[in-house]
Design an enzyme around this catalytic site. Structure first.
Site, PDB file in Angstrom:
ATOM      1  N   GLU A 116       0.745  -1.268   0.115  1.00 55.59           N
ATOM      2  CA  GLU A 116       0.046   0.005  -0.033  1.00 55.59           C
ATOM      3  C   GLU A 116       0.861   1.299  -0.097  1.00 55.59           C
ATOM      4  O   GLU A 116       0.072   2.274  -0.127  1.00 55.59           O
ATOM      5  CB  GLU A 116      -0.874   0.177   1.270  1.00 55.59           C
ATOM      6  CG  GLU A 116      -0.509  -0.131   2.490  1.00 55.59           C
ATOM      7  CD  GLU A 116      -1.205  -0.867   3.459  1.00 55.59           C
ATOM      8  OE1 GLU A 116      -1.546  -1.850   3.533  1.00 55.59           O
ATOM      9  OE2 GLU A 116      -1.540   0.072   4.715  1.00 55.59           O
ATOM     10  N   ARG A 130      21.889  -1.338 -11.976  1.00 54.92           N
ATOM     11  CA  ARG A 130      22.342  -2.077 -12.810  1.00 54.92           C
ATOM     12  C   ARG A 130      22.439  -1.351 -14.395  1.00 54.92           C
ATOM     13  O   ARG A 130      22.220  -2.057 -15.466  1.00 54.92           O
ATOM     14  CB  ARG A 130      21.866  -3.571 -13.047  1.00 54.92           C
ATOM     15  CG  ARG A 130      22.944  -4.427 -13.418  1.00 54.92           C
ATOM     16  CD  ARG A 130      22.340  -5.739 -13.412  1.00 54.92           C
ATOM     17  NE  ARG A 130      22.947  -6.826 -14.431  1.00 54.92           N
ATOM     18  CZ  ARG A 130      22.637  -7.771 -14.507  1.00 54.92           C
ATOM     19  NH1 ARG A 130      21.833  -8.414 -13.843  1.00 54.92           N
ATOM     20  NH2 ARG A 130      23.402  -8.617 -15.370  1.00 54.92           N
ATOM     21  N   GLY A 176      16.865 -11.116 -12.131  1.00 54.09           N
ATOM     22  CA  GLY A 176      18.392 -11.245 -11.320  1.00 54.09           C
ATOM     23  C   GLY A 176      18.108 -12.555 -10.556  1.00 54.09           C
ATOM     24  O   GLY A 176      18.294 -12.549  -9.431  1.00 54.09           O
ATOM     25  N   GLY A 177      17.488 -13.519 -11.312  1.00 54.14           N
ATOM     26  CA  GLY A 177      17.604 -14.930 -10.651  1.00 54.14           C
ATOM     27  C   GLY A 177      16.396 -15.032 -10.281  1.00 54.14           C
ATOM     28  O   GLY A 177      15.453 -14.818 -11.067  1.00 54.14           O
ATOM     29  N   ASP A 216       6.974 -16.040  -8.310  1.00 53.38           N
ATOM     30  CA  ASP A 216       5.772 -16.032  -7.702  1.00 53.38           C
ATOM     31  C   ASP A 216       4.570 -16.687  -8.439  1.00 53.38           C
ATOM     32  O   ASP A 216       4.757 -16.983  -9.626  1.00 53.38           O
ATOM     33  CB  ASP A 216       5.612 -14.394  -7.100  1.00 53.38           C
ATOM     34  CG  ASP A 216       5.357 -13.672  -8.636  1.00 53.38           C
ATOM     35  OD1 ASP A 216       4.518 -13.712  -9.290  1.00 53.38           O
ATOM     36  OD2 ASP A 216       6.204 -12.755  -8.710  1.00 53.38           O
ATOM     37  N   GLU A 264      34.868 -35.459 -17.230  1.00 53.96           N
ATOM     38  CA  GLU A 264      33.797 -34.705 -17.040  1.00 53.96           C
ATOM     39  C   GLU A 264      32.711 -34.874 -18.300  1.00 53.96           C
ATOM     40  O   GLU A 264      31.710 -34.885 -17.825  1.00 53.96           O
ATOM     41  CB  GLU A 264      34.268 -33.177 -16.772  1.00 53.96           C
ATOM     42  CG  GLU A 264      34.683 -33.011 -15.144  1.00 53.96           C
ATOM     43  CD  GLU A 264      35.334 -31.595 -15.102  1.00 53.96           C
ATOM     44  OE1 GLU A 264      35.396 -31.428 -13.767  1.00 53.96           O
ATOM     45  OE2 GLU A 264      35.884 -31.115 -16.078  1.00 53.96           O
TER      46      GLU A 264
HETATM   47  C1  GLA Z   1      20.321 -11.774 -14.761  1.00 57.33           C
HETATM   48  C2  GLA Z   1      20.059 -13.200 -14.825  1.00 57.33           C
HETATM   49  C3  GLA Z   1      21.177 -14.036 -15.178  1.00 57.33           C
HETATM   50  C4  GLA Z   1      21.741 -13.449 -16.776  1.00 57.33           C
HETATM   51  C5  GLA Z   1      22.146 -11.869 -16.593  1.00 57.33           C
HETATM   52  C6  GLA Z   1      22.391 -11.432 -17.680  1.00 57.33           C
HETATM   53  O1  GLA Z   1      21.121 -11.389 -13.589  1.00 57.33           O
HETATM   54  O2  GLA Z   1      19.635 -13.684 -13.510  1.00 57.33           O
HETATM   55  O3  GLA Z   1      20.867 -15.405 -15.511  1.00 57.33           O
HETATM   56  O4  GLA Z   1      20.683 -13.537 -17.569  1.00 57.33           O
HETATM   57  O5  GLA Z   1      20.890 -11.180 -16.078  1.00 57.33           O
HETATM   58  O6  GLA Z   1      22.371  -9.974 -17.968  1.00 57.33           O
END
Ligand code: GLA
Length: 742
Positions: free
Chosen positions: A278, A444, A529-530, A535, A615
C-alpha cells in the site's frame, strides 16, 4: 457440492476433501468468520461467545447487549473507521471526506467453476473440472462502496482462492489507499509464522518465528515481488513439523508490491491481511467503476509442512500454470551466461552448440549480449535487433546453424527495461519511469519502461512477438533486472499517479497473456536477477523461473529447499555450473552440482571446452540419468527429509503418484571426523511394496568404497527403519538413489 448454505443459521460453509471454511452472515449483516481447519461440517458459531470487552465499542443497533464488537469478533473482510481497530482490508476516502467503510451483507451467489479476475492471473478448474465459486456482496451505506468477496473452492486440492472486487456504487469518487485481497482471522491457537526472506543470489530462506503481540509486516515495496520477501507465508502451530501438525499457507498470486500483515490482538486472536503493497498505492474509483484485487491462495492441512507444500505444488501445476509445457518434459539446456557472459561471437556460440550436442544437451540458450551494441551492461537494453558484429548472419543465420547442429534455440530478453545509452531511450526518453525535475535512480545501468502505458505495453508485445514470428525460437528467458523507483508516469493524470505500480503489473500481465496465447509452443522461463520474481503470478504464465543467480550447489540447497515450501520443482530453474563457483568461489564435486540441479528443470551453464574428458563422460551420464528421473521431479510428490540432521546434510525425495518410483538425494554439507552413521528415513513410499535400489550414483568419494547398500527393501523398511548410507568422504559429496518397485 463444496459450498453449503444453511439459511436458518446464516452459515456458508466451503468444503474440500480434508478442510472446511465457514462464515456466518451475522447480526446486522456483519460477515463473521467462524472456522478454518480440518474438515468438519459443524455449526461453528458456538465458538465465538459474545462478551463485553472494555473499550471495544459496539455497533449502534447492537449496543444494548454490549457483547458484540467488531473489535473482538472474527471477520471475513475488515472495514475501517468503525469499531474494529485491528488491521483493515480497505482504507478509503470519498470525495465528500468520508473515511473508511462499514461493510454489510447484501446477498450471495454460488456458481460452478473457478472465478476469473480482470487483467490478473487466477486459478482455473483443473483436469477434474472441479471448482465452485462463492460470491458474497457487501455494501457500505455511507459511500455506496460495494465489495464482492470471491471464494474459489477446489475440493480435491484442499485449496481455497480468495479475492475482492470493489465497486463504487455511490455518487462520489472514492480513493482506495488499501484494497486487500483477503483477511483471515484465526481466533484461537498458538502460532508460528514462516516467511521466505532473502536477497539477490540468496532468495527464499525460511525463517520460523513465534507470532507475538502487535503487528508484523512481510512486504515488498520494490515494484516486484522481490528477492527480499516472497509473497508467501505459512502459519503453523508451535508443535507442527514436517510430517504432522496444523498449518495454513497464504500465497499471493501477484508479482508486484505486496504486503502481508499479521496482528495478534488483545484477545489472542490472529488476523492476517494480505494483498497489494500500500505504500505506493492509491486507486481512484469513479462512480460505477470497479477494482479487482489479486488472488490469494489458501491451503490448510493437519499433516505438517511437507503435506502443505505438496498441496501447493499440485495446485500450482494443475490449476495455475497455463503453459502446455507445465506437464511436458523440458529440454536439457546449455545457457551461455556463465560460459561467456557478454563476450562471444558466432564462432564461440557454434562451438558451444557443437560440444553441447555431443554431450546430450537439447537446447542452446543465448543469454545477454546478442543485441544492439551490448558489449557492456551499461547500454543497448531496448534495442532488440541483433548485434551484427557478433552475429554477422543475424539471429536467423545463427539459429539456422544451431538447428543444423540438432539443437533447439533459446533467447534471453529483458524487455521491460531500457538503457539510457540506447536508441530506444534516445527516441523515447519519456518512456522510462522518472519524476519530472528529479534525476531517476539507476539500477544496474537500467531504467524501467512505463508499462502502465498501453502504447508501451503494445510496443513491448510487438517487439517480442516480432522476434518470435521472424525466428524459430523455442525458448525465451524473460529477465527483469532492477527494482522500480521514481514512480511517475508521463501519461497518467495527477489523480491516477498512485495507480502506476499496479498498472505496471497489469500491463506486464496483459503482454504475457497475449504472448503466451499467441506462442503456446514457446517455453518461457521467468527471471529477475535470478529469483526476484518467483511468484504464483508469474507462474501463471511461465511454467519455470530461474531460481537464483547463485549456482553454487551448496548455497542452492538452502535456496531450493526454501523455494520448495511453496513452489514445485517443475518451476525451479536449476543449472550445473563451473567449479570454483562464480558467485561463491567454492569448489564442489561435479556430480553434486548435477544432483542439486536435478531438483529442478536441469541444464548447464558452463563452457564444455573447459571440461576434462572424464567430466564430459560424466555429463553424458548425468543427462541420461536425468531423462530417467525427470518425470518424477516434474510431477512427483516432493518430500524434505532428515529435518533433525539439518546441520550435517540436506536430503529430499521425489515419489511418483502411483508410488512405483522414487528418486532420493542426499548432499553432505558438514563432514565430521569419526562421524555418526549417516542415516535417513525415506517418506511417501508404499509400505507394502518392495523397492529395488535400481541405480545409485555417488559424487565426491566414499571412505572405503566397498560398502554395499541392500538391493531390495520394502517401503516399510525404508520408511520405518530407514537407510544407513556408506560413509561419504571429502568436500560436499552426495548420493542419488533411484528406487523402483519390483
Ligand atoms: C540476470 C540473470 C542472469 C543473466 C544476467 C544477464 O542477472 O539472472 O541469469 O541472464 O541477468 O545480464
Amino acid at each position: 457440492m463444496s459450498i453449503l448454505f444453511q439459511r436458518e443459521q446464516g452459515l456458508l460453509t466451503l468444503l474440500t476433501d480434508h478442510t472446511a471454511y465457514q462464515m456466518q452472515i451475522g447480526p446486522e449483516g456483519y460477515l463473521l468468520h467462524t472456522y478454518y481447519g480440518r474438515a468438519c461440517a459443524e455449526d461453528f458459531r458456538y465458538l465465538h461467545l459474545e462478551r463485553d470487552c472494555g473499550f471495544s465499542p459496539n455497533p449502534y443497533a447492537l449496543s444494548a447487549s454490549r457483547g458484540f464488537s467488531l473489535d473482538t469478533m472474527p471477520q471475513e473482510y475488515s472495514g475501517s473507521n468503525g469499531a474494529d481497530f485491528r488491521l483493515p482490508c480497505i482504507l478509503s476516502e470519498s470525495d465528500d471526506g468520508v473515511l473508511g467503510v462499514d461493510l454489510r451483507y447484501v446477498r450471495h451467489e454460488i456458481r460452478k467453476g473457478a472465478f476469473p479476475l480482470k487483467g490478473l492471473p487466477a486459478a482455473f478448474a483443473g483436469e477434474d473440472g472441479e471448482a465452485e465459486t462463492l460470491s458474497v456482496l457487501l455494501r457500505d451505506a455511507a459511500t455506496g462502496l460495494e465489495t464482492e468477496l470471491l471464494y474459489g473452492v477446489f475440493p480435491h486440492r484442499d485449496v481455497i482462492t480468495r479475492a475482492a472486487r470493489i465497486r463504487n456504487g455511490g455518487e462520489k469518487t472514492v480513493r482506495l489507499r488499501k484494497a486487500a485481497s483477503a483477511c483471515l482471522d484465526l481466533p484461537f491457537g498458538t502460532w508460528d509464522c514462516i516467511d521466505f526472506h532473502g536477497r539477490h543470489a540468496m532468495e527464499r530462506l525460511p525463517e520460523r518465528v513465534p507470532v507475538s503481540n502487535g503487528i508484523r509486516t512481510i512486504a515488498s515495496e520494490r515494484g516486484y515481488s522481490s528477492h527480499q520477501h516472497n509473497p508467501f507465508v505459512i502459519l503453523c502451530d508451535h508443535e507442527t513439523n514436517e510430517d504432522q501438525g496444523e498449518c495454513c499457507g497464504l500465497m499471493l498470486c501477484y508479482s508486484g508490491n505486496h504486503r502481508t500483515e499479521l496482528e495478534l490482538d488483545q484477545t489472542g486472536s490472529l488476523r492476517i491481511v494480505s494483498g497489494i503493497g500500500e505504500r505506493f498505492f492509491c486507486w481512484t474509483l469513479e462512480p460505477g467503476a470497479s477494482f479487482d484485487t489479486p488472488q490469494l491462495l489458501l491451503s490448510f492441512t493437519s499433516d505438517g509442512l511437507g503435506a502443505l507444500s505438496r498441496q501447493f505444488h499440485r495446485f500450482i501445476r494443475g490449476n495455475l500454470c497455463r503453459s502446455p509445457w507445465t506437464g511436458r518434459k523440458r529440454p536439457v539446456l546449455l545457457n551461455s551466461w556463465e560460459a561467456a557472459y557478454l563476450t562471444f561471437d558466432e564462432a564461440l556460440l557454434l562451438r558451444l552448440a557443437k560440444s553441447a550436442k555431443q554431450l546430450g544437451v537439447e537446447l542452446l540458450v543465448l543469454d545477454d549480449g546478442w543485441f544492439g551494441d551490448r558489449d557492456e551492461d551499461n547500454r543497448a537494453l531496448g534495442d532488440w535487433t541483433p548485434n551484427l558484429r557478433k552475429l554477422p548472419d543475424g539471429l536467423g543465420g545463427l539459429i539456422r546453424k544451431i538447428k543444423d547442429e540438432g539443437l533447439k534455440f533459446g533467447l534471453w530478453i529483458e524487455p521491460e527495461m531500457v538503457s539510457e545509452n540506447s536508441d530506444l531511450y534516445r527516441a523515447h526518453p519519456d518512456w522510462a519511469l522518472r519524476v519530472p525535475g528529479r534525476q531517476p535512480a539507476i539500477g544496474r545501468n537500467q531504467m524501467v519502461l512505463d508499462l502502465s502505458r498501453p502504447e508501451i505495453a503494445d510496443w513491448l508485445y510487438e517487439t517480442v512477438a516480432g522476434l518470435l514470428r521472424e525466428n524459430p525460437i523455442d525458448y525465451i528467458k524473460w529477465d527483469m533486472n532492477r527494482a522500480m523507483t521514481d514512480l511517475y508516469s508521463a501519461s497518467l493524470p495527477a489523480e491516477h499517479q498512485g495507480e502506476l505500480a499496479h498498472r505496471y503489473i497489469l500491463g506486464l500481465y496483459s503482454v504475457l497473456a497475449r504472448l503466451t496465447e499467441e506462442f503456446p509452443e514457446v517455453l518461457f522461463e521467468g527471471c529477475a536477477g535470478g529469483g526476484g520474481r518467483f511468484d504464483a503470478g508469474m507462474l501463471a504464465f511461465h511454467p519455470q523461473v530461474w531460481c537464483s543467480d547463485n549456482t553454487d550447489p551448496i548455497a542452492r540447497l538452502r535456496i531450493q529447499e526454501g523455494t520448495s515450501y511453496g513452489y514445485p520443482a517443475s518451476a525451479v530453474g536449476a543449472h550445473v555450473s563451473a567449479s570454483p563457483n562464480h558467485q561463491t568461489g567454492r569448489s564442489t564435486p561435479f556430480g553434486t552440482r548435477a544432483a542439486v540441479a536435478m531438483a529442478g528443470t536441469f541444464g548447464y551453464e558452463l563452457d564444455p571446452a573447459k571440461l576434462s574428458e572424464e567430466e564430459r563422460r560424466e555429463v553424458r551420464r548425468q543427462i541420461s540419468f536425468f531423462h530417467r528421473v525427470e518425470d518424477l521431479v516434474r510431477e512427483g510428490d516432493h518430500y524434505r527429509l532428515g529435518a533433525m540432521e539439518k546441520e550435517r546434510f540436506t536430503a529430499w525425495q521425489f515419489v511418483s503418484e502411483d508410488r512405483e518410483k522414487s528418486l532420493f538425494t542426499l548432499v553432505l554439507t558438514e563432514p565430521e571426523g569419526n562421524p555418526r552413521p549417516l542415516h535417513v528415513r525415506l517418506k511417501g513410499l508404499d509400505p507394502e511394496k518392495r523397492y529395488r535400489l535400481a541405480e545409485t550414483e555417488y559424487a565426491g568419494c566414499l571412505y572405503r568404497g566397498d560398502e554395499k547398500l541392500p538391493e531390495v527393501l520394502s517401503g516399510a523398511a525404508l520408511m520405518y527403519g530407514g537407510l544407513t548410507l556408506p560413509r561419504l568422504y571429502g568436500d560436499y559429496p552426495s548420493v542419488q538413489i533411484l528406487l523402483k518397485t519390483e
